[in-house]
Each structure stands twice: as C-alpha cells, then as structure tokens.
Design a protein around this motif. Structure first.
Motif, PDB file in Angstrom:
ATOM      1  N   LYS A 226      42.774  54.122  77.685  1.00 47.85           N
ATOM      2  CA  LYS A 226      41.941  54.797  78.692  1.00 47.85           C
ATOM      3  C   LYS A 226      41.612  53.845  79.838  1.00 47.85           C
ATOM      4  O   LYS A 226      41.696  54.218  81.018  1.00 47.85           O
ATOM      5  CB  LYS A 226      40.655  55.306  78.042  1.00 47.85           C
ATOM      6  CG  LYS A 226      39.741  56.056  79.002  1.00 47.85           C
ATOM      7  CD  LYS A 226      38.494  56.552  78.283  1.00 47.85           C
ATOM      8  CE  LYS A 226      37.581  57.306  79.246  1.00 47.85           C
ATOM      9  NZ  LYS A 226      36.344  57.785  78.583  1.00 47.85           N
ATOM     10  N   THR A 227      41.271  52.616  79.500  1.00 48.64           N
ATOM     11  CA  THR A 227      40.960  51.610  80.526  1.00 48.64           C
ATOM     12  C   THR A 227      42.176  51.341  81.405  1.00 48.64           C
ATOM     13  O   THR A 227      42.066  51.236  82.637  1.00 48.64           O
ATOM     14  CB  THR A 227      40.498  50.303  79.855  1.00 48.64           C
ATOM     15  OG1 THR A 227      39.335  50.572  79.059  1.00 48.64           O
ATOM     16  CG2 THR A 227      40.171  49.245  80.895  1.00 48.64           C
ATOM     17  N   GLU A 230      42.785  54.333  83.754  1.00 49.90           N
ATOM     18  CA  GLU A 230      41.796  54.354  84.842  1.00 49.90           C
ATOM     19  C   GLU A 230      42.153  53.336  85.917  1.00 49.90           C
ATOM     20  O   GLU A 230      41.997  53.600  87.116  1.00 49.90           O
ATOM     21  CB  GLU A 230      40.400  54.090  84.279  1.00 49.90           C
ATOM     22  CG  GLU A 230      39.862  55.261  83.465  1.00 49.90           C
ATOM     23  CD  GLU A 230      38.541  54.957  82.782  1.00 49.90           C
ATOM     24  OE1 GLU A 230      38.148  53.764  82.743  1.00 49.90           O
ATOM     25  OE2 GLU A 230      37.899  55.904  82.279  1.00 49.90           O
ATOM     26  N   ARG A 231      42.656  52.189  85.480  1.00 52.32           N
ATOM     27  CA  ARG A 231      43.079  51.182  86.459  1.00 52.32           C
ATOM     28  C   ARG A 231      44.268  51.687  87.266  1.00 52.32           C
ATOM     29  O   ARG A 231      44.300  51.548  88.499  1.00 52.32           O
ATOM     30  CB  ARG A 231      43.453  49.882  85.742  1.00 52.32           C
ATOM     31  CG  ARG A 231      44.029  48.813  86.688  1.00 52.32           C
ATOM     32  CD  ARG A 231      44.364  47.531  85.953  1.00 52.32           C
ATOM     33  NE  ARG A 231      45.334  47.728  84.888  1.00 52.32           N
ATOM     34  CZ  ARG A 231      46.655  47.831  85.086  1.00 52.32           C
ATOM     35  NH1 ARG A 231      47.151  47.783  86.319  1.00 52.32           N
ATOM     36  NH2 ARG A 231      47.469  47.998  84.075  1.00 52.32           N
ATOM     37  N   ILE A 235      40.453  54.552  89.404  1.00 49.60           N
ATOM     38  CA  ILE A 235      39.116  55.135  89.241  1.00 49.60           C
ATOM     39  C   ILE A 235      38.189  54.202  88.463  1.00 49.60           C
ATOM     40  O   ILE A 235      37.107  54.610  88.051  1.00 49.60           O
ATOM     41  CB  ILE A 235      39.179  56.513  88.548  1.00 49.60           C
ATOM     42  CG1 ILE A 235      39.787  56.399  87.143  1.00 49.60           C
ATOM     43  CG2 ILE A 235      39.974  57.499  89.393  1.00 49.60           C
ATOM     44  CD1 ILE A 235      39.732  57.706  86.351  1.00 49.60           C
ATOM     45  N   ASP A 236      38.620  52.947  88.288  1.00 52.60           N
ATOM     46  CA  ASP A 236      37.712  51.980  87.674  1.00 52.60           C
ATOM     47  C   ASP A 236      37.002  51.209  88.785  1.00 52.60           C
ATOM     48  O   ASP A 236      37.128  51.536  89.973  1.00 52.60           O
ATOM     49  CB  ASP A 236      38.464  51.041  86.724  1.00 52.60           C
ATOM     50  CG  ASP A 236      39.496  50.181  87.444  1.00 52.60           C
ATOM     51  OD1 ASP A 236      39.667  50.340  88.679  1.00 52.60           O
ATOM     52  OD2 ASP A 236      40.150  49.351  86.780  1.00 52.60           O
ATOM     53  N   TRP A 241      44.773  50.760  92.186  1.00 48.95           N
ATOM     54  CA  TRP A 241      45.687  51.712  91.584  1.00 48.95           C
ATOM     55  C   TRP A 241      47.139  51.303  91.777  1.00 48.95           C
ATOM     56  O   TRP A 241      47.460  50.485  92.635  1.00 48.95           O
ATOM     57  CB  TRP A 241      45.457  53.105  92.167  1.00 48.95           C
ATOM     58  CG  TRP A 241      45.563  53.164  93.664  1.00 48.95           C
ATOM     59  CD1 TRP A 241      46.689  53.260  94.401  1.00 48.95           C
ATOM     60  CD2 TRP A 241      44.477  53.112  94.590  1.00 48.95           C
ATOM     61  NE1 TRP A 241      46.404  53.283  95.736  1.00 48.95           N
ATOM     62  CE2 TRP A 241      45.042  53.197  95.888  1.00 48.95           C
ATOM     63  CE3 TRP A 241      43.086  53.014  94.463  1.00 48.95           C
ATOM     64  CZ2 TRP A 241      44.260  53.186  97.032  1.00 48.95           C
ATOM     65  CZ3 TRP A 241      42.312  53.007  95.601  1.00 48.95           C
ATOM     66  CH2 TRP A 241      42.897  53.087  96.866  1.00 48.95           C
ATOM     67  N   GLU A 252      47.461  60.449  85.171  1.00 51.15           N
ATOM     68  CA  GLU A 252      46.550  61.597  85.151  1.00 51.15           C
ATOM     69  C   GLU A 252      46.883  62.535  83.990  1.00 51.15           C
ATOM     70  O   GLU A 252      45.986  63.065  83.330  1.00 51.15           O
ATOM     71  CB  GLU A 252      46.637  62.348  86.481  1.00 51.15           C
ATOM     72  CG  GLU A 252      46.032  61.590  87.654  1.00 51.15           C
ATOM     73  CD  GLU A 252      46.282  62.279  88.982  1.00 51.15           C
ATOM     74  OE1 GLU A 252      46.848  63.402  88.969  1.00 51.15           O
ATOM     75  OE2 GLU A 252      45.926  61.712  90.029  1.00 51.15           O
ATOM     76  N   TYR A 255      45.832  60.881  80.707  1.00 48.10           N
ATOM     77  CA  TYR A 255      44.389  60.626  80.601  1.00 48.10           C
ATOM     78  C   TYR A 255      43.683  61.667  79.733  1.00 48.10           C
ATOM     79  O   TYR A 255      42.700  61.361  79.052  1.00 48.10           O
ATOM     80  CB  TYR A 255      43.784  60.596  82.003  1.00 48.10           C
ATOM     81  CG  TYR A 255      42.395  59.995  82.075  1.00 48.10           C
ATOM     82  CD1 TYR A 255      42.175  58.663  81.734  1.00 48.10           C
ATOM     83  CD2 TYR A 255      41.311  60.757  82.494  1.00 48.10           C
ATOM     84  CE1 TYR A 255      40.907  58.104  81.812  1.00 48.10           C
ATOM     85  CE2 TYR A 255      40.039  60.211  82.577  1.00 48.10           C
ATOM     86  CZ  TYR A 255      39.843  58.889  82.234  1.00 48.10           C
ATOM     87  OH  TYR A 255      38.586  58.335  82.308  1.00 48.10           O
TER      88      TYR A 255
END
Length: 259
Positions: A226-227, A230-231, A235-236, A241, A252, A255
């Motif tokens: 998940k981490t 997001e990177r 969105i972290d 990105w 996406e 996710y």
C-alpha cells in the motif's frame, strides 16, 4: 474428377474469405471425427497456416482464428511438440497464437514447455514459452515458478517483461506459495518497480496487485505494498509519483486490493 477432400480443405483454408475458411475448418472437424485426431497431422499442418493471419489487418478473421485454435487444441497431446516446433517460424503473429494454443491445452503442456525452456538459450523462444505458461489455468503451473523467478532478472527486456507478467498470472491459479517463494517473488517484483522500462514497471505493479487480490500477502506485506502504491500514485507525503501514466494507472487498480 471429384476433388480430393484434403485438396478441398487446403483450398478453402487458403482463401481470404472468412466463410470459406470456416467451411474448411468444418471439413477438418468432420475428417478428424472420421480418422481420429492421432492421424490428423496433415490437417494440423493446414490449420496451422491460419496462425499467420494479421488480426489488426483482418479483424473479420478473428472468429475463424479462434476456431482454428480450438481445433488444434482438440488434436491431443501429440500436437504439443508440433506447436513448439512452429515457434521457430519467427512470425510474431503466429508465435502469439501458438502461445495461446499451448495455454489452452492446459496442464498437459506444462512439462513439455518447461523442458523446451531449459533446452534453449534463445531469449525470444523463452519469451513465448513463458507467455504460454502464463496462459495455463492450472495449479500445476507452480512447476514453472523457478523459470519465471530466474527470468525476472534477465538482461533481455522482453524476457524480463514476460516473466514480470507471468508471475502475476501464476498467482491467479496457484492456491498458495511457500514463504521462501513468496518472499523471492516480492523482492524481484519490487526490484522491477525501478526498471528503466515503464511497461515492466507497470507489469510489476499489476503482478503485485494480483498477489494481494488472490490472498498471497501477509498483512505486513499488504501494508508495505500500500505504501509503495501510494508513492507511485503521488498521494503520499513525498508527492514523487512515477512519471509514466501506465504505471500510475496500474497502481490505482492494485490499490483497491490493499485497503
């Protein structure tokens, strides 16, 4: 003088007209019912010529190509080495269709494909063997995992690409991986997230997502993925990105399986 049945079949299959090709395939089917599939080698050779169709140029021939693949799959196990020999043709269109046919044959094709993989050091040939293995929907495809793990590190881009995709396909039909195998798969897929090819990075994301989707990850591994996702999506807290849209799109999609 009446036309010999095989000559009639050959004439129909060499037509550019989809309906005539279909008629030829129907005659092949009837002839197989008469003589048995083991005696049908000349018929296989005629049907296999259809594998060279360019579906982008002739989308109207897609149904008859699918029909031809189904016929070939029905010939039985003896057709497996014949299909492997056809891989040497060098025609990409035919090779993809052969890979699809071998995948449709299923579990019986696994060991011949693995043996052929070991017998060649030609990366292009290995690509289509792995592609075919990725098409097989059987838990027994677990036998091919060592090939894919090795190919994930290949210096050959196409082989590395195909292996990255294949491990995700394997995850769809193998009930579980050993801890050691799962750890190695994760390590190598994560490494391919830094590949110079955005296509390989995207496929690495997709395969990681499939590992999550089909329940192969521990809770800690899901959180780690998940981490990572997001990177990649930016969105972290770092907002760094992946520049390639196809990678972000796959992230996406994946996710949803780590929520």
């Amino acid at each position: 003088m009446p036309e010999h049945p095989y000559q009639q079949i050959e004439n129909l299959l060499s037509s550019a007209d989809a309906e005539k090709i279909h008629q030829g395939l129907e005659l092949v089917r009837k002839e197989i019912a008469r003589i048995g599939s083991k005696e049908a080698r000349p018929l296989f050779e005629m049907v296999a010529t259809l594998f060279h169709f360019d579906m982008l140029d002739r989308p109207d021939l897609v149904p008859v190509l699918n029909e031809a693949v189904s016929l070939v799959v029905g010939f039985g196990d003896w057709v497996i080495p014949e299909l492997l020999r056809e891989l040497d043709d060098g025609d990409l269109k035919a090779q993809l269709t052969i890979g699809h046919a071998l995948g449709r044959i299923g579990a019986d094709a696994i060991q011949p494909l693995i043996a052929e993989y070991h017998a060649t050091d030609n990366p292009a040939r290995r690509v289509f063997i792995l592609y075919a293995l990725g098409k097989i929907k059987s838990p027994r495809v677990e036998q091919a995992i060592p090939l894919a793990l090795e190919a994930l590190n290949s210096p050959d881009l196409e082989l590395r690409d195909t292996a990255t995709r294949a491990v995700g396909k394997f995850a769809e039909c193998i009930p579980s991986f050993s801890d050691a195998v799962r750890t190695e798969i994760l390590e190598k897929l994560r490494r391919n997230l830094s590949d110079s090819s955005p296509v390989i990075r995207a496929k690495a994301v997709r395969s990681l997502g499939k590992l999550a989707k089909f329940g192969h990850l521990t809770s800690e591994e899901r959180h780690s993925l998940k981490t990572i996702l997001e990177r990649l999506m930016g969105i972290d807290e770092h907002y760094e990105w992946d520049y390639a849209y196809i990678v972000r799109r796959e992230a996406e999609e994946a996710y949803q399986y780590v929520q």
